[in-house]
Design a protein around this motif. Structure first.
Motif, PDB file in Angstrom:
ATOM      1  N   LEU A  37       0.836  -1.204   0.000  1.00 37.46           N
ATOM      2  CA  LEU A  37       0.000   0.000   0.000  1.00 37.46           C
ATOM      3  C   LEU A  37       0.870   1.253   0.000  1.00 37.46           C
ATOM      4  CD1 LEU A  37      -2.936  -0.774   2.444  1.00 37.46           C
ATOM      5  CD2 LEU A  37      -3.056  -0.346  -0.002  1.00 37.46           C
ATOM      6  N   ASP A  38       1.944   1.215   0.819  1.00 37.08           N
ATOM      7  CA  ASP A  38       2.859   2.365   0.859  1.00 37.08           C
ATOM      8  C   ASP A  38       3.405   2.662  -0.533  1.00 37.08           C
ATOM      9  OD1 ASP A  38       4.441   1.741   4.087  1.00 37.08           O
ATOM     10  OD2 ASP A  38       2.541   2.653   3.518  1.00 37.08           O
ATOM     11  N   LEU A  39       3.798   1.604  -1.206  1.00 35.61           N
ATOM     12  CA  LEU A  39       4.368   1.771  -2.545  1.00 35.61           C
ATOM     13  C   LEU A  39       3.344   2.391  -3.497  1.00 35.61           C
ATOM     14  CD1 LEU A  39       6.424  -1.473  -3.260  1.00 35.61           C
ATOM     15  CD2 LEU A  39       7.245   0.864  -3.160  1.00 35.61           C
ATOM     16  N   LEU A  40       2.082   1.884  -3.419  1.00 39.53           N
ATOM     17  CA  LEU A  40       1.041   2.407  -4.315  1.00 39.53           C
ATOM     18  C   LEU A  40       0.771   3.878  -4.011  1.00 39.53           C
ATOM     19  CD1 LEU A  40      -1.497  -0.549  -4.488  1.00 39.53           C
ATOM     20  CD2 LEU A  40      -0.199   0.457  -6.366  1.00 39.53           C
ATOM     21  N   THR A  41       0.721   4.209  -2.704  1.00 40.18           N
ATOM     22  CA  THR A  41       0.466   5.609  -2.322  1.00 40.18           C
ATOM     23  C   THR A  41       1.556   6.511  -2.879  1.00 40.18           C
ATOM     24  OG1 THR A  41      -0.358   4.701  -0.273  1.00 40.18           O
ATOM     25  CG2 THR A  41      -0.098   7.075  -0.335  1.00 40.18           C
ATOM     26  N   ILE A  61       1.124   7.012  -6.603  1.00 37.12           N
ATOM     27  CA  ILE A  61       0.036   7.949  -6.935  1.00 37.12           C
ATOM     28  C   ILE A  61       0.499   9.383  -6.698  1.00 37.12           C
ATOM     29  CG2 ILE A  61      -2.271   8.720  -6.211  1.00 37.12           C
ATOM     30  CD1 ILE A  61      -2.803   5.643  -5.685  1.00 37.12           C
ATOM     31  N   LYS A  62       1.203   9.599  -5.547  1.00 35.48           N
ATOM     32  CA  LYS A  62       1.713  10.946  -5.235  1.00 35.48           C
ATOM     33  C   LYS A  62       2.643  11.417  -6.337  1.00 35.48           C
ATOM     34  CE  LYS A  62       1.664  11.497  -0.210  1.00 35.48           C
ATOM     35  NZ  LYS A  62       2.496  11.417   0.991  1.00 35.48           N
ATOM     36  N   LEU A  63       3.515  10.488  -6.782  1.00 39.83           N
ATOM     37  CA  LEU A  63       4.504  10.833  -7.813  1.00 39.83           C
ATOM     38  C   LEU A  63       3.801  11.251  -9.098  1.00 39.83           C
ATOM     39  CD1 LEU A  63       7.573  10.779  -8.385  1.00 39.83           C
ATOM     40  CD2 LEU A  63       7.259   8.515  -9.334  1.00 39.83           C
ATOM     41  N   LEU A  64       2.712  10.511  -9.457  1.00 35.09           N
ATOM     42  CA  LEU A  64       2.000  10.824 -10.695  1.00 35.09           C
ATOM     43  C   LEU A  64       1.310  12.180 -10.600  1.00 35.09           C
ATOM     44  CD1 LEU A  64       0.484   7.329 -11.543  1.00 35.09           C
ATOM     45  CD2 LEU A  64       2.237   8.565 -12.805  1.00 35.09           C
ATOM     46  N   ARG A  65       0.872  12.557  -9.379  1.00 34.61           N
ATOM     47  CA  ARG A  65       0.155  13.831  -9.204  1.00 34.61           C
ATOM     48  C   ARG A  65       1.083  15.034  -9.240  1.00 34.61           C
ATOM     49  NH1 ARG A  65      -3.916  12.158  -4.467  1.00 34.61           N
ATOM     50  NH2 ARG A  65      -5.548  11.244  -5.726  1.00 34.61           N
ATOM     51  N   THR A  66       2.395  14.833  -8.905  1.00 38.66           N
ATOM     52  CA  THR A  66       3.308  16.000  -8.861  1.00 38.66           C
ATOM     53  C   THR A  66       3.855  16.309 -10.247  1.00 38.66           C
ATOM     54  OG1 THR A  66       4.999  14.434  -8.129  1.00 38.66           O
ATOM     55  CG2 THR A  66       4.162  15.954  -6.485  1.00 38.66           C
TER      56      THR A  66
END
Ligand SMILES: Cc1cc2nc3c(=O)[nH]c(=O)nc-3n(C[C@H](O)[C@H](O)[C@H](O)COP(=O)(O)OP(=O)(O)OC[C@H]3O[C@@H](n4cnc5c(N)ncnc54)[C@H](O)[C@@H]3O)c2cc1C
Length: 329
Positions: A317-321, A324-329
């Motif tokens: 889950l940590d990895l997925l979060t 997702i954060k990386l894709l949003r920045t």
């Protein structure tokens, strides 16, 4: 490396960086004090010559002064190539594993100019407070094209003729690290590839380029410098023993992050040697003074020793979060 620099947060402020009062060395001192308080022996001024292995399991380390420290677990924050290729006897790993480790890319691309100023220089900003640039880390990076040109210079084997520079003058916040009235500065410079020979003339040219660039934004900066020192990826390699002179140990490129860090099959802090773990920048989530690879590695050790419950689902889950954060920045 650029994206990595603006990820994370300090006190809830996204992309912000923290400053350690007393300088970064103070953090190491505080950690050592805390460890000693918990009964840990902290050995200084001695290195590890060999990591000792018997029947595929770690048994301890041999120090450079000849002493042997026995241990069933060894965590190494030296870079992966030093740990696996230089500190283990060469016949311990298979030729295939050694080849894959030596193929991990670790080419340092940043340099540093540090020094002392006899007075605080001012930014030439129209209609704005000249102190504005000193309130945080200032970045000379006027456009994406500028970064692209800087990068292309490095691709052709030189350092950037117009580098992007991150400037910090920590004495603006913390006078304890300089004599009264003086200031220290630290400039992070990119791109300065390890592939250059970095003879004295290269260093001298880099110094010129850096000051010429900074003078455009802070006229009179150079006149105020009373001491400076240029550090290149070669210096990082020679002084700190990091193969490739990469401050993040191995390149922070898409093919060497997340489950591929430092390489596929070795991304969960453990190594092919039972009891030997990686806990530095070449483990997920990578470089910078975050403590995150060390914490994750420590948790993995505790799990492997059966001292805490394994939490693989959470890790995923940590990895997925993070993805997702990386894709949003
Ligand atoms: C000039 C410079 C400026 C930086 N600025 C920042 C910044 O502002 N913010 C930030 O977040 N990050 C910064 N970084 C990056 C950051 O310092 C690194 O990413 C971070 O220190 C990596 O931590 P680490 O524990 O993984 O490895 P390291 O800090 O590289 O520690 C590895 C240690 O292992 C030791 N070692 C190697 N071989 C042996 C051996 N055989 N025996 C014993 N010890 C050994 C080395 O001497 C070294 O002390 C900077 C790096 C540099 C070089």
């Amino acid at each position: 490396m650029l994206a990595h620099h603006v990820m994370g947060e300090v006190n809830g402020v996204k992309g912000a960086w923290g400053y350690v009062e007393g300088g970064l060395g103070r953090l190491s001192e505080l950690l050592a004090e805390r460890a000693r308080g918990l009964g840990v022996d902290v050995l200084l001024n001695v290195g590890v010559r060999r990591i000792l292995v018997k029947d595929g399991s770690v048994t301890g380390v041999e120090l450079t002064d000849g002493r042997v420290v026995e241990a069933r677990v060894v965590l190494s924050s030296a870079d992966v190539k030093t740990t696996m290729l230089n500190l283990l006897d060469p016949d311990i790993l298979s030729g295939d594993v050694r080849r894959r480790i030596s193929n991990i890319r670790s080419i340092g691309v940043s340099a540093k100019v540090i020094g002392v100023l006899k007075e605080l220089p001012k930014y030439s900003v129209k209609d704005a407070d000249p102190m504005i640039g000193h309130r945080a880390s200032a970045l000379i990076m006027p456009s994406v094209d500028y970064v692209e040109r800087a990068y292309r210079d490095a691709l052709s084997g030189s350092f950037s003729r117009e580098p992007w520079i991150s400037i910090n003058i920590p004495t603006v916040y913390d006078q304890s690290i300089a004599a009264p009235g003086y200031h220290v500065f630290s400039m992070f410079i990119q791109y300065a590839p390890r592939t250059l020979k970095w003879g004295p003339e290269d260093k001298a040219r880099l110094r010129e380029v850096v000051y010429e660039t900074v003078e455009q934004y802070m006229p009179g900066f150079r006149d105020r410098v009373i001491f400076d020192h240029v550090l290149t990826p070669l210096d990082y390699e020679v002084d700190y023993g990091t193969v490739g002179g990469n401050i993040f140990h191995v390149d922070m490129t898409l093919d060497q992050i997340f489950t591929n860090r430092p390489m596929p099959g070795m991304s969960r802090y453990s190594t092919p040697i039972k009891g030997l773990y990686l806990c530095g920048s070449d483990a997920h989530p990578g470089g910078g003074v975050t403590g995150a690879p060390g914490r994750n590695a420590a948790l993995t050790v505790l799990e492997d020793l059966g001292l805490v419950k394994r939490s693989r689902v959470l890790n995923l889950l940590d990895l997925l979060t993070m993805a997702i954060k990386l894709l949003r920045t």
